[in-house]
Design an enzyme around this catalytic site. Structure first.
Site, PDB file in Angstrom:
ATOM      1  N   GLU A 181      22.974-121.216  92.044  1.00 54.99           N
ATOM      2  CA  GLU A 181      23.659-119.930  91.863  1.00 54.99           C
ATOM      3  C   GLU A 181      22.769-118.779  92.330  1.00 54.99           C
ATOM      4  O   GLU A 181      23.250-117.808  92.919  1.00 54.99           O
ATOM      5  CB  GLU A 181      24.054-119.765  90.402  1.00 54.99           C
ATOM      6  CG  GLU A 181      25.177-120.728  90.000  1.00 54.99           C
ATOM      7  CD  GLU A 181      25.503-120.688  88.517  1.00 54.99           C
ATOM      8  OE1 GLU A 181      26.642-120.354  88.180  1.00 54.99           O
ATOM      9  OE2 GLU A 181      24.602-120.995  87.701  1.00 54.99           O
TER      10      GLU A 181
ATOM     11  N   GLU B 241      26.510-128.758  85.808  1.00 56.87           N
ATOM     12  CA  GLU B 241      26.732-128.278  84.440  1.00 56.87           C
ATOM     13  C   GLU B 241      27.686-129.151  83.628  1.00 56.87           C
ATOM     14  O   GLU B 241      27.516-129.300  82.407  1.00 56.87           O
ATOM     15  CB  GLU B 241      27.253-126.831  84.464  1.00 56.87           C
ATOM     16  CG  GLU B 241      26.211-125.786  84.782  1.00 56.87           C
ATOM     17  CD  GLU B 241      25.963-125.598  86.260  1.00 56.87           C
ATOM     18  OE1 GLU B 241      25.184-124.708  86.631  1.00 56.87           O
ATOM     19  OE2 GLU B 241      26.551-126.361  87.070  1.00 56.87           O
TER      20      GLU B 241
END
Length: 256
Positions: free
Chosen positions: A111, A131
């Site tokens: 990210e 995740e």
């Protein structure tokens, strides 16, 4: 600065992430990135920024151990929003930011890289958003930036399988610009940074601003919703199980 340093070579400022062993993105590191951007934005000698990690990884993800100290979904959402704001600042930063990715850019590390304007990778690097293996979702706008870069179908594959792709695949998918052998990556990245630094600073700033108009309103709605869901999912039993399993180095058992 405890986890970052930067050095100026010519007109290129190289930021080095120094948080061994995995350069994990703790909340303190995100604040340090913001502080370094303050310095570099006002430094007229800096034309281009190169971001890389020290040691084996670019950044292997968020600091999962820090997650175990957070008790409320609201606090978790606040953490996500800070990361979103800093990475959004990077994406709109008036000076080009190039990520040189080796080893791994996973979860928050990817990210962070997606907040940069250009991503150069080693051929054997691993890039992914794992995740869901922890019973979580991305929290730093990864769920919104990834589909913009690779398309919705590829993004769904990466998110739902949690499987990383190689640096070579990342170029094929549109997630990275170029891939190099690892021993050539940083030299090639510096070479590109030096080339860009010769351009007009005013024109570069204008070009970056124009690129920002390619986003639509739904992107920002998605980013806001992501931070909310990041907090909501965090307080679930599955998330607690996923985080515990990661810390204890075992397979998680999700019950839904």
């Amino acid at each position: 600065m405890e986890s970052l340093s930067w050095v100026l070579e010519g007109q290129v400022a190289t930021i080095l992430i120094q948080r061994p062993p995995a350069n994990a993105l703790a909340s303190g590191l995100i604040k340090e990135i913001d502080a370094v951007l303050d310095e570099l934005e006002t430094n007229s000698d800096v034309r281009v920024i190169l971001l890389k990690g020290e040691g084996r990884f670019f950044s292997a993800g968020a600091d999962i151990k820090e997650f175990t100290t957070i008790e409320s979904g609201e606090e978790f959402s606040k953490l996500a929003k800070k990361g979103q704001d800093v990475f959004e600042r990077m994406e709109n930063f008036p000076k080009p930011i190039i990520a040189a990715i080796h080893g791994a850019a996973l979860g928050g590390g990817l990210e962070l890289a997606m907040g940069c304007h250009i991503r150069l990778v080693s051929e054997n690097a691993k890039l992914g958003l794992p995740e869901l293996q922890l019973g979580l979702v991305p929290g730093f706008a990864g769920s919104q930036r990834l589909p913009k870069l690779v398309g919705r179908a590829k993004a769904a594959e990466m998110l739902l399988t949690s499987e990383p792709i190689s640096g070579t695949e990342a170029v094929q998918w549109g997630l990275a610009n170029k891939a190099y052998p690892e021993d050539e990556l940083f030299d090639k990245a510096k070479e590109m940074a030096d080339k860009i630094a010769k351009k007009s600073p005013g024109a570069m700033k204008a070009a970056i601003e124009l690129l920002s108009y390619t986003k639509d309103d739904r992107f920002y709605e998605g980013v806001m919703r992501e931070s909310d869901l990041f907090g909501e999912v965090f307080v679930s039993a599955d998330a607690k199980e996923g985080i515990s399993a990661f810390v204890e180095k075992r397979e998680p058992h999700f019950k839904g």
